[in-house]
Design an enzyme around this catalytic site. Structure first.
Site, PDB file in Angstrom:
ATOM      1  N   ARG A 124       0.818  -1.232   0.000  1.00 39.75           N
ATOM      2  CA  ARG A 124       0.000   0.000   0.000  1.00 39.75           C
ATOM      3  C   ARG A 124       0.844   1.272   0.000  1.00 39.75           C
ATOM      4  NH1 ARG A 124      -2.819  -3.059   3.790  1.00 39.75           N
ATOM      5  NH2 ARG A 124      -4.652  -4.056   2.874  1.00 39.75           N
ATOM      6  N   LYS A 146       2.027  11.972 -10.155  1.00 36.89           N
ATOM      7  CA  LYS A 146       1.183  11.097 -10.971  1.00 36.89           C
ATOM      8  C   LYS A 146       2.031   9.909 -11.394  1.00 36.89           C
ATOM      9  CE  LYS A 146      -2.351  13.843 -13.273  1.00 36.89           C
ATOM     10  NZ  LYS A 146      -2.833  14.318 -14.590  1.00 36.89           N
ATOM     11  N   GLU A 188       6.777  19.604 -23.741  1.00 36.18           N
ATOM     12  CA  GLU A 188       6.153  19.921 -22.439  1.00 36.18           C
ATOM     13  C   GLU A 188       6.625  21.301 -21.934  1.00 36.18           C
ATOM     14  OE1 GLU A 188       3.807  18.018 -21.300  1.00 36.18           O
ATOM     15  OE2 GLU A 188       4.298  15.883 -21.480  1.00 36.18           O
ATOM     16  N   LYS A 230       5.392  23.871 -13.006  1.00 33.75           N
ATOM     17  CA  LYS A 230       4.671  22.618 -12.723  1.00 33.75           C
ATOM     18  C   LYS A 230       4.393  22.497 -11.220  1.00 33.75           C
ATOM     19  CE  LYS A 230       3.558  18.048 -13.437  1.00 33.75           C
ATOM     20  NZ  LYS A 230       3.558  16.858 -14.250  1.00 33.75           N
ATOM     21  N   GLU A 240      -5.952  17.161  -9.078  1.00 30.77           N
ATOM     22  CA  GLU A 240      -6.624  17.543 -10.318  1.00 30.77           C
ATOM     23  C   GLU A 240      -8.138  17.642 -10.198  1.00 30.77           C
ATOM     24  OE1 GLU A 240      -4.644  16.012 -13.846  1.00 30.77           O
ATOM     25  OE2 GLU A 240      -6.544  16.131 -14.915  1.00 30.77           O
ATOM     26  N   ARG A 244      -5.253  22.032 -12.070  1.00 34.90           N
ATOM     27  CA  ARG A 244      -4.173  21.152 -12.558  1.00 34.90           C
ATOM     28  C   ARG A 244      -4.436  20.666 -13.983  1.00 34.90           C
ATOM     29  NH1 ARG A 244      -0.778  16.332  -9.471  1.00 34.90           N
ATOM     30  NH2 ARG A 244       0.393  15.725 -11.317  1.00 34.90           N
ATOM     31  N   ASN A 248      -2.846  19.586 -18.972  1.00 32.44           N
ATOM     32  CA  ASN A 248      -3.231  18.697 -20.069  1.00 32.44           C
ATOM     33  C   ASN A 248      -3.396  19.436 -21.392  1.00 32.44           C
ATOM     34  OD1 ASN A 248      -3.271  16.500 -18.353  1.00 32.44           O
ATOM     35  ND2 ASN A 248      -5.417  16.842 -17.791  1.00 32.44           N
ATOM     36  N   HIS A 251      -2.956  17.722 -24.694  1.00 34.31           N
ATOM     37  CA  HIS A 251      -2.945  16.283 -24.416  1.00 34.31           C
ATOM     38  C   HIS A 251      -4.207  15.544 -24.846  1.00 34.31           C
ATOM     39  CE1 HIS A 251       0.698  17.177 -22.246  1.00 34.31           C
ATOM     40  NE2 HIS A 251       0.851  15.919 -21.868  1.00 34.31           N
ATOM     41  N   HIS A 255      -2.822  12.751 -26.895  1.00 38.57           N
ATOM     42  CA  HIS A 255      -2.872  11.332 -26.528  1.00 38.57           C
ATOM     43  C   HIS A 255      -3.542  10.503 -27.627  1.00 38.57           C
ATOM     44  CE1 HIS A 255      -2.351  11.703 -21.871  1.00 38.57           C
ATOM     45  NE2 HIS A 255      -1.200  11.576 -22.498  1.00 38.57           N
ATOM     46  N   HIS A 267       6.106  11.216 -26.958  1.00 42.39           N
ATOM     47  CA  HIS A 267       5.063  11.919 -26.208  1.00 42.39           C
ATOM     48  C   HIS A 267       5.100  13.424 -26.518  1.00 42.39           C
ATOM     49  CE1 HIS A 267       2.196  12.620 -23.015  1.00 42.39           C
ATOM     50  NE2 HIS A 267       3.001  13.527 -22.490  1.00 42.39           N
TER      51      HIS A 267
HETATM   52  N1  LIG Z   1       3.636  11.339 -14.587  1.00 39.55           N
HETATM   53  C1  LIG Z   1       3.473  12.429 -15.291  1.00 39.55           C
HETATM   54  O1  LIG Z   1       3.015  13.456 -14.778  1.00 39.55           O
HETATM   55  C2  LIG Z   1       3.887  12.437 -16.718  1.00 39.55           C
HETATM   56  C3  LIG Z   1       3.990  13.655 -17.411  1.00 39.55           C
HETATM   57  C4  LIG Z   1       4.436  13.642 -18.737  1.00 39.55           C
HETATM   58  C5  LIG Z   1       4.782  12.434 -19.336  1.00 39.55           C
HETATM   59  N2  LIG Z   1       4.660  11.263 -18.658  1.00 39.55           N
HETATM   60  C6  LIG Z   1       5.037   9.984 -19.263  1.00 39.55           C
HETATM   61  O2  LIG Z   1       6.432   9.992 -19.493  1.00 39.55           O
HETATM   62  C7  LIG Z   1       6.725   9.068 -20.543  1.00 39.55           C
HETATM   63  C8  LIG Z   1       7.700   9.692 -21.506  1.00 39.55           C
HETATM   64  O3  LIG Z   1       8.884   9.991 -20.817  1.00 39.55           O
HETATM   65  P1  LIG Z   1      10.279  10.120 -21.577  1.00 39.55           P
HETATM   66  O4  LIG Z   1      10.118  10.981 -22.749  1.00 39.55           O
HETATM   67  O5  LIG Z   1      11.279  10.451 -20.547  1.00 39.55           O
HETATM   68  O6  LIG Z   1      10.471   8.651 -22.184  1.00 39.55           O
HETATM   69  P2  LIG Z   1      11.422   7.426 -21.803  1.00 39.55           P
HETATM   70  O7  LIG Z   1      11.483   7.177 -20.368  1.00 39.55           O
HETATM   71  O8  LIG Z   1      10.997   6.319 -22.694  1.00 39.55           O
HETATM   72  O9  LIG Z   1      12.855   7.951 -22.272  1.00 39.55           O
HETATM   73  C9  LIG Z   1      13.113   8.173 -23.638  1.00 39.55           C
HETATM   74  C10 LIG Z   1      14.347   7.368 -24.111  1.00 39.55           C
HETATM   75  O10 LIG Z   1      15.528   7.972 -23.601  1.00 39.55           O
HETATM   76  C11 LIG Z   1      16.337   6.995 -22.940  1.00 39.55           C
HETATM   77  N3  LIG Z   1      17.093   7.726 -21.921  1.00 39.55           N
HETATM   78  C12 LIG Z   1      16.635   8.198 -20.734  1.00 39.55           C
HETATM   79  N4  LIG Z   1      17.560   8.992 -20.161  1.00 39.55           N
HETATM   80  C13 LIG Z   1      18.634   9.000 -20.973  1.00 39.55           C
HETATM   81  C14 LIG Z   1      19.907   9.646 -20.947  1.00 39.55           C
HETATM   82  N5  LIG Z   1      20.243  10.497 -19.974  1.00 39.55           N
HETATM   83  N6  LIG Z   1      20.770   9.406 -21.951  1.00 39.55           N
HETATM   84  C15 LIG Z   1      20.420   8.587 -22.982  1.00 39.55           C
HETATM   85  N7  LIG Z   1      19.233   7.981 -23.099  1.00 39.55           N
HETATM   86  C16 LIG Z   1      18.354   8.186 -22.109  1.00 39.55           C
HETATM   87  C17 LIG Z   1      15.358   5.968 -22.464  1.00 39.55           C
HETATM   88  O11 LIG Z   1      15.968   4.713 -22.254  1.00 39.55           O
HETATM   89  C18 LIG Z   1      14.351   5.935 -23.615  1.00 39.55           C
HETATM   90  O12 LIG Z   1      14.853   5.129 -24.662  1.00 39.55           O
HETATM   91  C19 LIG Z   1       5.398   8.710 -21.182  1.00 39.55           C
HETATM   92  O13 LIG Z   1       5.054   7.415 -20.783  1.00 39.55           O
HETATM   93  C20 LIG Z   1       4.431   9.732 -20.600  1.00 39.55           C
HETATM   94  O14 LIG Z   1       3.120   9.231 -20.519  1.00 39.55           O
HETATM   95  C21 LIG Z   1       4.225  11.256 -17.358  1.00 39.55           C
HETATM   96 ZN   LIG Z   2       2.602  15.074 -21.126  1.00 41.98          ZN
END
Ligand SMILES: NC(=O)c1ccc[n+]([C@@H]2O[C@H](COP(=O)([O-])OP(=O)(O)OC[C@H]3O[C@@H](n4cnc5c(N)ncnc54)[C@H](O)[C@@H]3O)[C@@H](O)[C@H]2O)c1
Ligand SMILES: [Zn+2]
Length: 367
Positions: A124, A146, A188, A230, A240, A244, A248, A251, A255, A267
């Protein structure tokens, strides 16, 4: 140079710090402020980040924990699912983690969302540290609590609010990030300016050369700016219920585009396209002038982001997909529009025709 942003108000009431540094030198010192004595820590990273940074992070924190474990999940959005969460839970159980132990997410948004979710459901909820390594994760996904995973083709369908105890970022890891993933983060970041802070947005526009050249001081300033925006929004509304939702922006349709393109776009690329569509609707409603709309649209381009969809894209299909998205208020779509550059509003009156028109604009290739 180092910066610190605090998130004072969270769902659980526990405040946490966002620490921005240019190396891992202070990681152990920052973590040591948490109740880590005698505790275990599982570092979750991915198959790209692990070979680059796991050893350094693991060496840094080994002296302050009782024991440190590590696991690498396969990189990529397609692995942000419950099967991968299961592998993390199996690891925690086999190493006898209890409720006071820690998970540390070392990676991009995929690792952060997934490891965060695992830490929210294991017993939990156990403690969780974010060490984001992509530009997107350092400016957006690691802040705000999130967490979650995709379910079948549905983005972030299963998740929980679970605040990190600390967010520690080392901006120098961005050196190894691919150009496409760097651009994804810019999607973003530009969004943050557009929805909340015209001054920050203009600063981004004026510094696009330094930003795309990844000049360290400029990046640090940019990351701190986005974190502040943020953090301010999530503090106002941790779960949210209202404001908040402006995060989006871009988005709702973004999405849907992500799913329509079968996740072949990043993304941030989809957020850029969704933002252009949302700006178009704002323009058509008279909130933005001609010039403002075209400036907003065209500014994504120098940052390496798309503003058009492939010629053969099917706007109607994308609209259908967006209707199954969960960001709905009853039957109404909660759409985020710009009232003016730097100010977003939540609107529940956007019609399907307006959305279709905006999507069609993305398909008409303009010169
Ligand atoms: N929780 C939230 O509030 C929130 C907000 C926005 C996006 N997201 C989510 O985040 C995800 C996208 O995140 P992302 O763009 O970081 O993608 P990701 O985690 O897939 O990273 C992108 C690529 O970069 C590589 N990588 C990471 N750090 C690196 C570094 N320093 N050097 C070389 N390679 C590196 C990873 O292995 C991957 O191949 C999506 O799933 C999206 O839905 C969540
Ligand atoms: Zn996003």
């Amino acid at each position: 140079m180092s910066e610190r942003v605090s998130v004072a108000k969270t769902v659980s009431g526990d405040a946490y710090d966002i620490v921005i540094e240019s190396d891992f030198g202070k990681l152990a010192e920052e973590i040591a402020k948490l109740p880590v004595k005698g505790r275990k820590c599982l570092i979750v990273t991915d198959s790209n980040v692990g070979p680059l940074y796991l050893q350094e992070v693991s060496d840094a924190i080994t002296p302050i924990f009782d024991s440190v474990y590590a696991m690498q999940i396969p990189a990529g959005e397609e692995n942000k699912n419950l099967d991968t969460v299961r592998t993390v839970l199996v690891k925690l159980i086999s190493a006898h983690f209890d409720r006071k132990d820690f998970i540390l997410a070392l990676g991009g948004g995929v690792v952060g969302d997934l490891a965060g979710f695992a830490s929210s459901v294991y017993l939990r909820g156990i403690k969780f540290i974010q060490v984001p390594t992509t530009l997107l994760a350092q400016t957006d996904s690691s802040i705000g609590g999130k967490t979650g995973v995709d379910f079948d083709a549905y983005k972030n369908m299963v998740g929980a609010f679970h605040q990190p105890s600390l967010v520690y970022m080392n901006t120098s890891v961005l050196k190894t990030l691919s150009g496409r993933d760097f651009a994804s983060g810019m999607g973003e970041i530009l969004k943050h300016g557009l929805i909340r802070d015209e001054g920050y947005y203009s600063w981004l526009v004026n510094n696009f050369n330094e930003i795309t050249d990844r000049e360290p001081e400029v990046l640090e300033h940019m990351i701190a700016g986005s974190c502040e925006i943020k953090a301010a929004v999530v503090e106002e509304d941790p779960t949210e219920q209202g404001v908040r939702a402006i995060l989006n922006f871009g988005h709702t349709l973004g999405h849907a585009i992500e799913r329509y393109m079968n996740f072949s776009f990043t993304h941030g690329e989809c957020v850029a396209l969704g933002s252009v569509a949302a700006a178009w609707i704002s323009y058509k409603r008279g909130n933005l002038s001609d010039m403002e709309f075209y400036e907003i649209r065209d500014m994504f381009v120098p940052f390496g982001l798309p503003i058009t969809l492939p010629d053969d894209a099917d706007a109607k299909k994308i609209l259908e997909i967006s209707k199954s998205d969960k960001k709905m208020d009853g039957k109404k779509v909660k759409f985020i529009l710009l009232k003016e550059p730097g100010k977003a509003v939540i609107d529940t009156t956007v019609t399907e025709d307006e959305m279709l028109d905006a999507l069609q604009q993305l398909i008409i290739t303009e010169n």
